[in-house]
Design a protein around this motif. Structure first.
Motif, PDB file in Angstrom:
ATOM      1  N   GLY A   1       0.838  -1.185   0.000  1.00  0.00           N
ATOM      2  CA  GLY A   1       0.000   0.000   0.000  1.00  0.00           C
ATOM      3  C   GLY A   1       0.877   1.241   0.000  1.00  0.00           C
ATOM      4  N   PRO A   2       0.273   2.434   0.085  1.00  0.00           N
ATOM      5  CA  PRO A   2       1.050   3.667   0.015  1.00  0.00           C
ATOM      6  C   PRO A   2       1.996   3.868   1.189  1.00  0.00           C
ATOM      7  N   ASN A   3       1.662   3.357   2.370  1.00  0.00           N
ATOM      8  CA  ASN A   3       2.588   3.413   3.512  1.00  0.00           C
ATOM      9  C   ASN A   3       2.310   2.266   4.482  1.00  0.00           C
ATOM     10  N   MET A   4       2.000   1.120   3.908  1.00  0.00           N
ATOM     11  CA  MET A   4       1.775  -0.065   4.729  1.00  0.00           C
ATOM     12  C   MET A   4       1.978  -1.315   3.876  1.00  0.00           C
ATOM     13  N   ASN A   5       2.263  -2.420   4.550  1.00  0.00           N
ATOM     14  CA  ASN A   5       2.380  -3.703   3.867  1.00  0.00           C
ATOM     15  C   ASN A   5       1.019  -4.389   3.811  1.00  0.00           C
ATOM     16  N   VAL A   6       0.952  -5.479   3.060  1.00  0.00           N
ATOM     17  CA  VAL A   6      -0.297  -6.206   2.857  1.00  0.00           C
ATOM     18  C   VAL A   6      -0.105  -7.647   3.311  1.00  0.00           C
ATOM     19  N   GLY A   7      -1.095  -8.194   3.976  1.00  0.00           N
ATOM     20  CA  GLY A   7      -1.054  -9.590   4.394  1.00  0.00           C
ATOM     21  C   GLY A   7      -2.364 -10.287   4.081  1.00  0.00           C
ATOM     22  N   PHE A   8      -2.305 -11.616   3.929  1.00  0.00           N
ATOM     23  CA  PHE A   8      -3.489 -12.403   3.579  1.00  0.00           C
ATOM     24  C   PHE A   8      -3.539 -13.674   4.423  1.00  0.00           C
ATOM     25  N   ILE A   9      -4.735 -14.144   4.653  1.00  0.00           N
ATOM     26  CA  ILE A   9      -4.962 -15.449   5.241  1.00  0.00           C
ATOM     27  C   ILE A   9      -5.642 -16.301   4.166  1.00  0.00           C
ATOM     28  N   THR A  10      -4.966 -17.346   3.730  1.00  0.00           N
ATOM     29  CA  THR A  10      -5.501 -18.179   2.655  1.00  0.00           C
ATOM     30  C   THR A  10      -6.543 -19.151   3.208  1.00  0.00           C
ATOM     31  N   LYS A  11      -7.218 -19.856   2.299  1.00  0.00           N
ATOM     32  CA  LYS A  11      -8.208 -20.854   2.711  1.00  0.00           C
ATOM     33  C   LYS A  11      -7.555 -21.992   3.481  1.00  0.00           C
ATOM     34  N   GLU A  12      -6.252 -22.188   3.269  1.00  0.00           N
ATOM     35  CA  GLU A  12      -5.501 -23.213   4.004  1.00  0.00           C
ATOM     36  C   GLU A  12      -4.963 -22.683   5.327  1.00  0.00           C
ATOM     37  N   MET A  13      -5.407 -21.490   5.694  1.00  0.00           N
ATOM     38  CA  MET A  13      -5.015 -20.834   6.956  1.00  0.00           C
ATOM     39  C   MET A  13      -3.517 -20.524   6.997  1.00  0.00           C
ATOM     40  N   GLU A  14      -2.975 -20.138   5.866  1.00  0.00           N
ATOM     41  CA  GLU A  14      -1.603 -19.629   5.798  1.00  0.00           C
ATOM     42  C   GLU A  14      -1.617 -18.111   5.981  1.00  0.00           C
ATOM     43  N   LEU A  15      -0.623 -17.591   6.669  1.00  0.00           N
ATOM     44  CA  LEU A  15      -0.389 -16.147   6.664  1.00  0.00           C
ATOM     45  C   LEU A  15       0.575 -15.879   5.529  1.00  0.00           C
ATOM     46  N   LEU A  16       0.124 -15.125   4.555  1.00  0.00           N
ATOM     47  CA  LEU A  16       0.887 -14.901   3.330  1.00  0.00           C
ATOM     48  C   LEU A  16       1.174 -13.419   3.147  1.00  0.00           C
ATOM     49  N   MET A  17       2.443 -13.077   2.901  1.00  0.00           N
ATOM     50  CA  MET A  17       2.835 -11.694   2.623  1.00  0.00           C
ATOM     51  C   MET A  17       3.719 -11.640   1.386  1.00  0.00           C
ATOM     52  N   PRO A  18       3.631 -10.533   0.607  1.00  0.00           N
ATOM     53  CA  PRO A  18       4.537 -10.356  -0.538  1.00  0.00           C
ATOM     54  C   PRO A  18       5.994 -10.241  -0.092  1.00  0.00           C
ATOM     55  N   ARG A  19       6.892 -10.642  -0.951  1.00  0.00           N
ATOM     56  CA  ARG A  19       8.326 -10.547  -0.680  1.00  0.00           C
ATOM     57  C   ARG A  19       8.732  -9.088  -0.524  1.00  0.00           C
ATOM     58  N   PHE A  20       9.816  -8.869   0.253  1.00  0.00           N
ATOM     59  CA  PHE A  20      10.270  -7.509   0.543  1.00  0.00           C
ATOM     60  C   PHE A  20      11.384  -7.024  -0.394  1.00  0.00           C
ATOM     61  N   ASP A  21      11.721  -7.796  -1.427  1.00  0.00           N
ATOM     62  CA  ASP A  21      12.865  -7.421  -2.265  1.00  0.00           C
ATOM     63  C   ASP A  21      12.572  -6.248  -3.190  1.00  0.00           C
ATOM     64  N   LYS A  22      11.281  -5.965  -3.467  1.00  0.00           N
ATOM     65  CA  LYS A  22      10.916  -4.867  -4.366  1.00  0.00           C
ATOM     66  C   LYS A  22      10.138  -3.760  -3.660  1.00  0.00           C
ATOM     67  N   ILE A  23       9.890  -3.937  -2.380  1.00  0.00           N
ATOM     68  CA  ILE A  23       9.092  -2.975  -1.621  1.00  0.00           C
ATOM     69  C   ILE A  23       9.806  -2.638  -0.320  1.00  0.00           C
ATOM     70  N   LEU A  24       9.235  -1.705   0.426  1.00  0.00           N
ATOM     71  CA  LEU A  24       9.840  -1.319   1.697  1.00  0.00           C
ATOM     72  C   LEU A  24       9.716  -2.466   2.698  1.00  0.00           C
ATOM     73  N   SER A  25      10.808  -2.723   3.373  1.00  0.00           N
ATOM     74  CA  SER A  25      10.842  -3.777   4.378  1.00  0.00           C
ATOM     75  C   SER A  25      10.187  -3.252   5.656  1.00  0.00           C
ATOM     76  N   GLY A  26       8.922  -3.564   5.852  1.00  0.00           N
ATOM     77  CA  GLY A  26       8.161  -3.019   6.974  1.00  0.00           C
ATOM     78  C   GLY A  26       8.577  -3.623   8.304  1.00  0.00           C
ATOM     79  N   CYS A  27       8.968  -2.767   9.246  1.00  0.00           N
ATOM     80  CA  CYS A  27       9.357  -3.250  10.579  1.00  0.00           C
ATOM     81  C   CYS A  27       8.170  -3.879  11.296  1.00  0.00           C
ATOM     82  N   THR A  28       7.002  -3.242  11.193  1.00  0.00           N
ATOM     83  CA  THR A  28       5.811  -3.783  11.840  1.00  0.00           C
ATOM     84  C   THR A  28       5.391  -5.090  11.185  1.00  0.00           C
ATOM     85  N   ALA A  29       5.462  -5.155   9.862  1.00  0.00           N
ATOM     86  CA  ALA A  29       5.097  -6.386   9.155  1.00  0.00           C
ATOM     87  C   ALA A  29       6.017  -7.527   9.559  1.00  0.00           C
TER      88      ALA A  29
END
Length: 386
Positions: free
Chosen positions: A270-298
């Motif tokens: 997002g514009p100043n936050m990371n994005v996370g998802f919970i899949t149907k398999e109950m995985e916590l999924l986040m995009p890789r940090f190699d192309k975006i800001l490495s969020g400390c909170t994330a």
């Protein structure tokens, strides 16, 4: 003699000097010449609208005072008193001043600082919770890394910078809020190159915000504003125009934020936050940090989520490429950042996420991060000596 043309000097003084240079552009349009090419007469013709415009112009010039330093500061104080908002600025450190300021009217940065007119600066933020700075060391490591990538030298060593930041919070008396700080290539001139800057600068400000963290679900859209290339997206610099335009685009659409996709079409941030998802398999999924800001909170959320894996509330944690289809079909979606902590997303564009209601995992992660801020280990909580 009466038939002779008036001397030009006489006409000029009569028609021009009285109005100074404001009328000079009209003169050439109102000259009349004799057959021999000499001046016959000079007349200035001005309509009523021109008179009004020039009168307004004169008034505007007369209304601009030249202020002394003390008068300028007094006006800054008056302006501050008339401003209203949820945020209060309690203390500022400036290496230019060489000290801490508690009067918001004096919390200023030199206009020739290259961070101001060239964007050559980096920043970071640490939350203040119950008299402790949360993840100060992690955020400090990131701003130093950002400064190195931006070719900004440190005005002090890391330990000195840390002590200054803690002392600034102490002077503010703030026990819940945020500390934001900048490293700039410094003031010096208005050139593009920083070669004329005297030395780099450190600024910090303590902000008390009355807005509570919310767990209410929000809507997001896909951003049409181009994402920054990885070289710049991975640096937390003050060059936030794309972020601002992305946020404005979302607000204009009745959404909270806009989601960026990378150049390969994968979900980015997002514009100043990371994005996370919970899949149907109950995985916590986040995009890789190699192309975006490495969020400390994330990253801290990823660590805290390991407890939920051990408890069987999550199947696993995965960081990798995430397609838009995966994201929109997730059971839960959330935005993660120091300003919002964990905020559930109920709708992305026209697609409802899950059942369109706040999910249990987002709430559990928010509870974990809030507990960590209040009573986490010393590695993430630095006490402030008030």
């Amino acid at each position: 003699m009466a038939s002779l043309p008036k001397p030009i000097s006489h006409v000029y003084s009569q028609h021009v000097f009285t109005d100074h240079w404001h009328n000079s552009f009209i003169i050439s349009q109102n000259l009349s010449f004799s057959r021999h090419g000499s001046f016959k007469e000079m007349r200035i013709v001005r309509g009523s609208k021109q008179n009004e415009a020039l009168a307004d112009f004169n008034n505007q010039i007369c209304d601009v005072p030249i202020l002394s330093c003390s008068e300028a500061i007094e006006r800054l104080k008056i302006n501050r008193e008339n401003w209203e908002g949820n945020q209060q600025f309690l203390a500022m450190y400036s290496s230019i001043f060489g000290g801490i300021i508690t009067d918001p009217a004096a919390m200023v940065i030199p206009i020739d600082d290259h961070m101001v007119h060239r964007g050559h600066g980096v920043f970071d933020t640490a939350a203040i919770m119950d008299g402790h700075l949360y993840e100060l060391d992690q955020h400090l490591d990131r701003i130093i890394r950002s400064a190195s990538m931006s070719k900004i030298g440190l005005p002090f060593d890391r330990e000195r910078i840390k002590k200054i930041l803690i002392q600034t919070v102490s002077a503010s008396k703030c026990r819940s809020g945020s500390l934001r700080y900048w490293l700039s290539v410094g003031p010096g001139d208005f050139q593009l190159s920083p070669s004329g800057c005297h030395r780099s600068a450190l600024y910090a400000i303590v902000i008390q915000d009355q807005s509570p963290f919310s767990s209410k679900g929000i809507k997001v859209i896909t951003s049409s504003v181009p994402i920054k290339p990885p070289q710049f997206a991975t640096v937390k610099s003050v060059n936030y125009l794309p972020n601002v335009l992305s946020k404005m685009e979302a607000e204009e659409s009745g959404a909270f934020a806009a989601i960026w996709l990378d150049n390969d079409g994968f979900i980015a941030e997002g514009p100043n936050m990371n994005v996370g998802f919970i899949t149907k398999e109950m995985e916590l999924l986040m995009p890789r940090f190699d192309k975006i800001l490495s969020g400390c909170t994330a990253k801290r959320v990823l660590t805290l989520a390991e407890q939920m894996v051990r408890e069987g509330k999550l199947s696993k944690i995965r960081v990798g490429n995430v397609t838009v289809e995966e994201g929109k079909k997730a059971e839960e979606m959330m935005l993660i950042g120091s300003g919002i902590l964990v905020r559930p997303v109920l709708q992305w564009d026209e697609q409802l996420i899950g059942d369109g209601k706040e999910g249990p995992v987002a709430q559990a992660l928010l509870d974990l991060i809030m507990e960590d801020m209040r009573s986490g280990p010393h590695t993430v909580r630095v006490p402030v000596p008030y």
